[in-house]
Motif scaffolding. Structure first.
Motif, PDB file in Angstrom:
ATOM      1  N   GLU A 324       0.818  -1.216   0.000  1.00 45.09           N
ATOM      2  CA  GLU A 324       0.000   0.000   0.000  1.00 45.09           C
ATOM      3  C   GLU A 324       0.849   1.262   0.000  1.00 45.09           C
ATOM      4  O   GLU A 324       0.301   2.365  -0.158  1.00 45.09           O
ATOM      5  CB  GLU A 324      -0.939  -0.002   1.209  1.00 45.09           C
ATOM      6  N   GLN A 325       2.158   1.128   0.174  1.00 38.35           N
ATOM      7  CA  GLN A 325       3.053   2.275   0.111  1.00 38.35           C
ATOM      8  C   GLN A 325       3.751   2.369  -1.247  1.00 38.35           C
ATOM      9  O   GLN A 325       4.461   3.341  -1.508  1.00 38.35           O
ATOM     10  CB  GLN A 325       4.078   2.165   1.242  1.00 38.35           C
ATOM     11  N   TYR A 328      -1.345   2.332  -5.441  1.00 37.94           N
ATOM     12  CA  TYR A 328      -2.657   2.681  -4.891  1.00 37.94           C
ATOM     13  C   TYR A 328      -3.737   2.371  -5.902  1.00 37.94           C
ATOM     14  O   TYR A 328      -3.477   2.257  -7.113  1.00 37.94           O
ATOM     15  CB  TYR A 328      -2.718   4.128  -4.426  1.00 37.94           C
ATOM     16  N   ASP A 332      -8.461   4.122  -1.983  1.00 35.54           N
ATOM     17  CA  ASP A 332      -7.404   4.213  -0.977  1.00 35.54           C
ATOM     18  C   ASP A 332      -7.329   5.641  -0.430  1.00 35.54           C
ATOM     19  O   ASP A 332      -7.587   6.611  -1.148  1.00 35.54           O
ATOM     20  CB  ASP A 332      -6.051   3.830  -1.572  1.00 35.54           C
ATOM     21  N   TYR A 349      -4.277   0.215 -10.952  1.00 34.12           N
ATOM     22  CA  TYR A 349      -3.283   0.700  -9.998  1.00 34.12           C
ATOM     23  C   TYR A 349      -2.473   1.856 -10.589  1.00 34.12           C
ATOM     24  O   TYR A 349      -2.305   1.969 -11.807  1.00 34.12           O
ATOM     25  CB  TYR A 349      -2.312  -0.419  -9.616  1.00 34.12           C
ATOM     26  N   LYS A 352       2.401   4.722  -6.104  1.00 27.23           N
ATOM     27  CA  LYS A 352       2.263   5.627  -4.965  1.00 27.23           C
ATOM     28  C   LYS A 352       3.574   6.324  -4.618  1.00 27.23           C
ATOM     29  O   LYS A 352       3.564   7.430  -4.055  1.00 27.23           O
ATOM     30  CB  LYS A 352       1.741   4.864  -3.754  1.00 27.23           C
TER      31      LYS A 352
END
Length: 502
Positions: A324-325, A328, A332, A349, A352
């Motif tokens: 998740e880092q 994204y 989110d 996606y 991020k």
């Protein structure tokens, strides 16, 4: 405020999107004259600064020097980690050609990468030829010479990994098209020589004042020596040089994985070499880094390129906070509190690590002055682990692999357990898997697959798994490197020859 911000910007801006190859190779209006202007210490500083500037060319437009080396196309889109994206398949067609390995000799991504790298080589050569004759502080002179040698090695590293054999130009009297291609082994020898000589004179990162943050350091030279030896498969030397970076205690892993990619993390102790951009001069594209716009959502004024694939997402272990880092998806919550909308992303996606939060925008622009991070301690740890495993230092390999996993779990001991396997082949696979997710979307994947000798196998398997043309056309013995630009071949009058299969 950032300081290493290329004091020759006004001169550099005249190198624009130029069709004529010979014009691109000219240094910009207002260049330092080899006959007149290499006189003072200030001239020396300007010359070295100009040698850094081509590294900021990272896209097809809107950069300090344009066009530039699109690491995102050659390192990401060519791999199984990233789809091209954009408005359609024909949007930035050169990236689609790379994705499908249907790459003509006039492909823009390969042409721009080749040409801007030689602009950098030429500027480094000018420094090395002229600064020794300037009367100035000898310690500062030695440092400038070390910086130029580091930069020449860095530009050649980017050339040799992308094109294989390339002209080895170590004098400003010659252009790349004046010479035949040198075997890649000779280029690696020159890279090692330049980095070794740079390492001997460059200051440690901690010895630079804040105003010089971003300049080449001893640690950067050591790290790239390790990486060079890794590419040459000299694992003992790679382990030695990566080990020097680690034992220097100049660097440390960031406790916040995502933050080190944001503006707040630009001075992170994890960073070893980065290319700096302005962030305080307004929203002009020439001052700022365009990658935030390039990778940004089309629903948020971005262009929607560089789409992480489902295969990349699935490579993360369950519960890995880095997922998740790194990417994204719709819904989110982003670092600025906004709810994510990935626009027309066909994979669902976006990247991020390159997201520009509202609080980083400059006058509303996504082209904020985010630095490009090319070498960091997380990479060094995993490359060290790989080299150590290959030479039988299993305990050391496991230690640094698990240091990365410890940081990655971010206090949640229920995820990412330590790796304990000691079989060399199994440990190699575990390290390679960790590299993929730790380095995710950082321009390494395709070149890593080639270095590891498995690009064709991985990419054709990707095509079969997802029933897609991406990767299907990869030809072993051909597509590990890219075509030499046809402009170079034409300008050389036959001295420069094409790579096989193109």
């Amino acid at each position: 405020m950032k300081r290493l911000i290329y004091v020759l910007m006004a001169a550099i801006l005249v190198i624009c999107y130029i069709a004529c190859k010979k014009t691109l190779y000219k240094d910009p209006l207002g260049q330092l004259s080899t006959d007149v202007n290499y006189v003072t210490a200030d001239d020396a500083k300007k010359a070295v600064t100009a040698a850094y500037a081509p590294a900021a060319g990272n896209n097809w437009c809107c950069t300090y020097i344009q066009p530039g080396y699109m690491h995102w196309v050659l390192g990401n889109v060519a791999s199984d980690d990233t789809e091209k994206g954009g408005e359609s398949g024909s949007d930035q067609l050169y990236a689609q050609q790379v994705q499908l390995f249907n790459i003509p000799a006039d492909n823009d991504a390969t042409r721009f990468a080749y040409q801007i790298s030689y602009v950098g080589v030429r500027r480094a050569n000018l420094v090395l030829e002229n600064i020794p004759n300037i009367t100035m502080d000898e310690n500062l002179k030695a440092r400038y010479i070390g910086e130029a040698k580091f930069l020449r090695a860095w530009y050649y590293f980017n050339l040799v990994k992308a094109f294989g054999d390339v002209p080895l130009v170590v004098s400003s009297k010659f252009e790349s098209y004046d010479m035949t291609r040198a075997p890649k082994e000779e280029v690696w020898v020159q890279i090692v020589k330049d980095l070794t000589e740079a390492e001997a004179v460059l200051p440690k990162a901690s010895d630079y004042p804040a105003t010089d943050h971003g300049r080449a350091t001893q640690g950067a030279a050591q790290a790239y020596l390790g990486k060079a030896y890794l590419y040459m498969k000299d694992f003992a030397k790679a382990e030695e040089w990566f080990g020097k970076v680690i034992s220097s205690n100049e660097y440390e892993l960031s406790s916040d994985y995502l933050e080190m990619f944001l503006r707040a993390g630009e001075t992170s102790k994890e960073h070893i070499f980065q290319v700096k951009f302005l962030n305080d001069q307004g929203a002009q594209p020439a001052n700022n880094n365009n990658i935030g716009t390039t990778f940004g959502s089309r629903a948020r004024s971005g262009w929607g390129f560089n789409l992480p694939t489902q295969d990349f997402v699935d490579a993360f272990e369950p519960g890995d906070p880095r997922l998740e880092q790194t990417v994204y998806k719709n819904g989110d919550i982003m670092p600025d509190g906004l709810v994510a909308n990935v626009g027309n992303s066909t994979t669902g996606y976006l990247a991020k690590k390159y997201y520009v939060p509202e609080y980083e925008r400059v006058q509303g622009s996504l082209q904020a002055g985010r630095d490009d991070i090319y070498m960091r301690l997380g990479k060094v740890y995993l490359w060290y682990a790989e080299a150590a495993n290959e030479i039988g230092k299993t305990s050391e390999a496991l230690f640094y692999l698990n240091k990365i996993r410890e940081r990655a779990r971010q206090g949640n001991n229920a995820v990412l357990p330590d790796v304990t396997v000691t079989d060399k082949d199994a440990l190699r696979q575990a390290i390679w898997k960790e590299q993929r997710v730790e380095f995710g979307q950082e321009y390494e994947r395709f070149f890593e697959l080639v270095r590891q000798g498995r690009a064709g196998k991985i990419l054709r398997a990707y095509a079969a798994k997802y029933n897609t043309a991406k990767g299907e056309g990869f030809r072993d013995g051909v597509n590990e490197i890219f075509p030499i630009p046809q402009t170079e071949i034409s300008l050389s009058n036959g001295k420069v020859v094409q790579n096989p299969g193109y």
